[in-house]
Design a protein around this motif. Structure first.
Motif, mmCIF file in Angstrom:
data_model
loop_
_atom_site.group_PDB
_atom_site.id
_atom_site.type_symbol
_atom_site.label_atom_id
_atom_site.label_comp_id
_atom_site.label_asym_id
_atom_site.label_seq_id
_atom_site.Cartn_x
_atom_site.Cartn_y
_atom_site.Cartn_z
ATOM 1 N N SER A 79 -3.098 6.587 4.507
ATOM 2 C CA SER A 79 -4.284 6.608 5.370
ATOM 3 C C SER A 79 -5.569 6.437 4.564
ATOM 4 N N THR A 80 -5.542 5.529 3.595
ATOM 5 C CA THR A 80 -6.715 5.325 2.757
ATOM 6 C C THR A 80 -7.930 4.935 3.591
ATOM 7 N N ASP A 81 -9.095 5.426 3.188
ATOM 8 C CA ASP A 81 -10.342 5.095 3.885
ATOM 9 C C ASP A 81 -10.988 3.825 3.343
ATOM 10 N N PHE A 82 -10.434 3.282 2.283
ATOM 11 C CA PHE A 82 -11.059 2.155 1.610
ATOM 12 C C PHE A 82 -10.192 0.896 1.686
ATOM 13 N N LYS A 83 -10.856 -0.241 1.701
ATOM 14 C CA LYS A 83 -10.170 -1.504 1.465
ATOM 15 C C LYS A 83 -9.958 -1.603 -0.036
ATOM 16 N N LEU A 84 -8.703 -1.652 -0.449
ATOM 17 C CA LEU A 84 -8.376 -1.563 -1.862
ATOM 18 C C LEU A 84 -8.388 -2.945 -2.505
ATOM 19 N N GLY A 85 -9.172 -3.072 -3.561
ATOM 20 C CA GLY A 85 -9.193 -4.308 -4.312
ATOM 21 C C GLY A 85 -7.940 -4.465 -5.144
ATOM 22 N N GLU A 86 -7.793 -5.616 -5.763
ATOM 23 C CA GLU A 86 -6.606 -5.905 -6.556
ATOM 24 C C GLU A 86 -6.459 -4.894 -7.692
ATOM 25 N N SER A 100 -18.834 9.147 -12.748
ATOM 26 C CA SER A 100 -20.267 8.951 -12.492
ATOM 27 C C SER A 100 -20.503 8.717 -11.011
ATOM 28 N N ARG A 101 -21.791 8.789 -10.614
ATOM 29 C CA ARG A 101 -22.176 8.552 -9.224
ATOM 30 C C ARG A 101 -23.542 7.862 -9.227
ATOM 31 N N SER A 102 -23.723 6.911 -8.334
ATOM 32 C CA SER A 102 -25.010 6.231 -8.222
ATOM 33 C C SER A 102 -26.070 7.197 -7.703
ATOM 34 N N GLU A 103 -27.331 6.835 -7.889
ATOM 35 C CA GLU A 103 -28.422 7.721 -7.471
ATOM 36 C C GLU A 103 -28.407 8.003 -5.974
ATOM 37 N N ASP A 104 -28.030 7.011 -5.183
ATOM 38 C CA ASP A 104 -27.991 7.227 -3.730
ATOM 39 C C ASP A 104 -26.688 7.874 -3.279
ATOM 40 N N GLY A 105 -25.764 8.081 -4.211
ATOM 41 C CA GLY A 105 -24.512 8.753 -3.887
ATOM 42 C C GLY A 105 -23.500 7.901 -3.150
ATOM 43 N N LYS A 106 -23.773 6.622 -2.980
ATOM 44 C CA LYS A 106 -22.868 5.777 -2.193
ATOM 45 C C LYS A 106 -21.770 5.138 -3.029
ATOM 46 N N LYS A 107 -21.920 5.197 -4.343
ATOM 47 C CA LYS A 107 -20.885 4.668 -5.224
ATOM 48 C C LYS A 107 -20.503 5.733 -6.247
ATOM 49 N N GLU A 108 -19.213 5.899 -6.409
ATOM 50 C CA GLU A 108 -18.698 6.844 -7.389
ATOM 51 C C GLU A 108 -17.635 6.161 -8.227
ATOM 52 N N ALA A 135 -0.208 2.976 -15.611
ATOM 53 C CA ALA A 135 -1.497 2.483 -16.103
ATOM 54 C C ALA A 135 -2.562 3.560 -16.016
ATOM 55 N N GLY A 136 -3.507 3.485 -16.925
ATOM 56 C CA GLY A 136 -4.734 4.257 -16.780
ATOM 57 C C GLY A 136 -5.724 3.388 -16.020
ATOM 58 N N LYS A 137 -6.449 3.983 -15.056
ATOM 59 C CA LYS A 137 -7.334 3.175 -14.220
ATOM 60 C C LYS A 137 -8.714 3.820 -14.076
ATOM 61 N N ILE A 138 -9.737 2.975 -14.086
ATOM 62 C CA ILE A 138 -11.091 3.372 -13.725
ATOM 63 C C ILE A 138 -11.441 2.633 -12.446
ATOM 64 N N ILE A 139 -11.813 3.398 -11.418
ATOM 65 C CA ILE A 139 -11.983 2.839 -10.068
ATOM 66 C C ILE A 139 -13.356 3.204 -9.525
ATOM 67 N N GLU A 140 -14.028 2.230 -8.928
ATOM 68 C CA GLU A 140 -15.288 2.487 -8.244
ATOM 69 C C GLU A 140 -15.040 2.518 -6.741
ATOM 70 N N GLU A 144 -20.449 2.973 1.259
ATOM 71 C CA GLU A 144 -21.305 2.230 2.188
ATOM 72 C C GLU A 144 -20.522 1.073 2.807
ATOM 73 N N ASN A 145 -19.775 0.360 1.953
ATOM 74 C CA ASN A 145 -18.950 -0.750 2.435
ATOM 75 C C ASN A 145 -17.481 -0.362 2.564
ATOM 76 N N TRP A 146 -17.146 0.828 2.124
ATOM 77 C CA TRP A 146 -15.777 1.357 2.158
ATOM 78 C C TRP A 146 -14.790 0.405 1.485
ATOM 79 N N THR A 147 -15.153 0.093 0.241
ATOM 80 C CA THR A 147 -14.281 -0.711 -0.610
ATOM 81 C C THR A 147 -14.026 0.049 -1.903
ATOM 82 N N ALA A 148 -12.906 -0.216 -2.520
ATOM 83 C CA ALA A 148 -12.558 0.371 -3.814
ATOM 84 C C ALA A 148 -12.203 -0.769 -4.766
ATOM 85 N N THR A 149 -12.785 -0.728 -5.956
ATOM 86 C CA THR A 149 -12.639 -1.818 -6.916
ATOM 87 C C THR A 149 -12.124 -1.281 -8.247
#
Length: 323
Positions: A79-86, A100-108, A135-140, A144-149
């Motif tokens: 039930s992921t809330d995000f569209k998952l990138g490759e 980390s988190r962006s100043e507006d809090g919309k990206k983590e 794998a070790g992964k770093i994910i953003e 706001e757009n509900w995407t994960a990269t």
């Protein structure tokens, strides 16, 4: 107690990836092996008081409101809330951490160890494989757009796939240390994913059984509580005295300063030797030394510790013994 969160109050058991009793660990195979539908294996807390929880058996990471206990978002899983990138999707993961988190809090940005495998611990079932390797992964995550990269993936040099355990540590210089859990190996990478160090925690004949739950790299300063160990051996045949010193666990000694201690308490400097390995030796071309003491010196020449005063022993060469 300041905060408590129960998965059953927020996540339905249908989110479990493994069905009841498939022969896997935590599958409810019998009365002593409860069905482990969620399996929290890491918790992190951000500076706003919200929690990041890794649920291994739901193949998901959850951000939890630290005041209301509400799930703010779910990453990966059924039930992921995000569209998952490759490359983002993970399974049976460990060690989710805020980065980390962006100043507006919309990206983590978070880090996570993607096992992509689950294995039996009782021999009654096979392994479940999700991706070709762990794998070790770093994910953003973008709320706001509900995407994960996938910002960067760190993949094993030996195509390792660990059925349990593991961790991903982002270091201050940007390098990443990935611990391959049940495979008993650790790799350090540059930020671009290039491996620069890879090793197995081998134990001889036990090497195949070595596993490691977490792996971290930190600067370590060792200043032992006990005094240095000192042995002085008089070699009458060679007309010299060899003085040996070591300080188990020490990382700060740069030089050792050796003294002869007389009965009246006075001392004479015998010499100074650079510390190059665990044990340091100073050879004095005489055997009439009464007592010996050694002083550890730091990088700036400061005294770190003094050894006890020891009396030299006599080395008998033909018997290969000390008296």
């Amino acid at each position: 107690m300041l905060f408590e969160w129960s998965s059953l109050e927020h996540v339905d058991p249908s989110e479990a990836f493994l069905p009841l009793n498939p022969g896997q660990a935590g599958s409810g195979y019998n009365s002593s092996d409860a069905w482990d539908y969620f399996h929290i294996n890491s918790v992190d807390k951000d500076d706003e008081g919200n929690y990041l929880i890794s649920a291994r058996d739901a193949n998901a990471a959850y951000k939890i409101d630290g005041r209301t206990s509400k799930i703010l978002w779910q990453l990966s899983g059924k039930s992921t809330d995000f569209k998952l990138g490759e490359g983002v999707e993970f399974a049976f993961q460990h060690h989710a951490r805020y980065l980390s988190r962006s100043e507006d809090g919309k990206k983590e940005v978070i880090s996570i160890y993607d096992n992509s495998a689950h294995g039996t611990e009782n021999g009654r079932g096979g392994e479940v494989h999700f991706n070709a390797t762990s794998a070790g992964k770093i994910i953003e995550v973008d709320t706001e757009n509900w995407t994960a990269t996938l910002v960067q993936g760190f993949y094993p040099p030996d195509d390792l796939l660990s059925k349990s355990q593991g961790s991903t540590q982002v270091q201050p210089n940007g390098n990443v240390l990935v611990n391959w859990g049940s495979e008993g190996a650790i790799t350090e990478y540059k930020p671009n994913g290039e491996p620069i160090f890879h090793f197995y925690m081998d134990s001889g004949s036990l090497g195949e059984g070595v596993e490691n739950y977490r792996g971290f790299r930190y600067n370590w300063t060792g200043i032992p509580h006990e005094a240095p160990a000192v042995v002085a051996l008089k070699d009458e045949d060679e007309g010299q005295t060899n003085i040996y010193v070591s300080w188990n666990g020490d990382t700060e000694t740069k030089h050792w300063r050796f003294y002869e201690i007389y009965a009246n308490g006075k001392r004479e400097h015998l010499g100074t030797a650079e510390r190059k390995s665990f044990e340091t030796v100073l050879t004095v071309e005489r055997t009439g030394i009464q007592n010996v003491q050694v002083v550890a010196l730091g990088a700036e020449g400061e005294k770190l510790v003094e050894s006890s005063v020891v009396k030299p022993d006599i080395l008998i060469q033909d018997r290969k013994s000390v008296v």
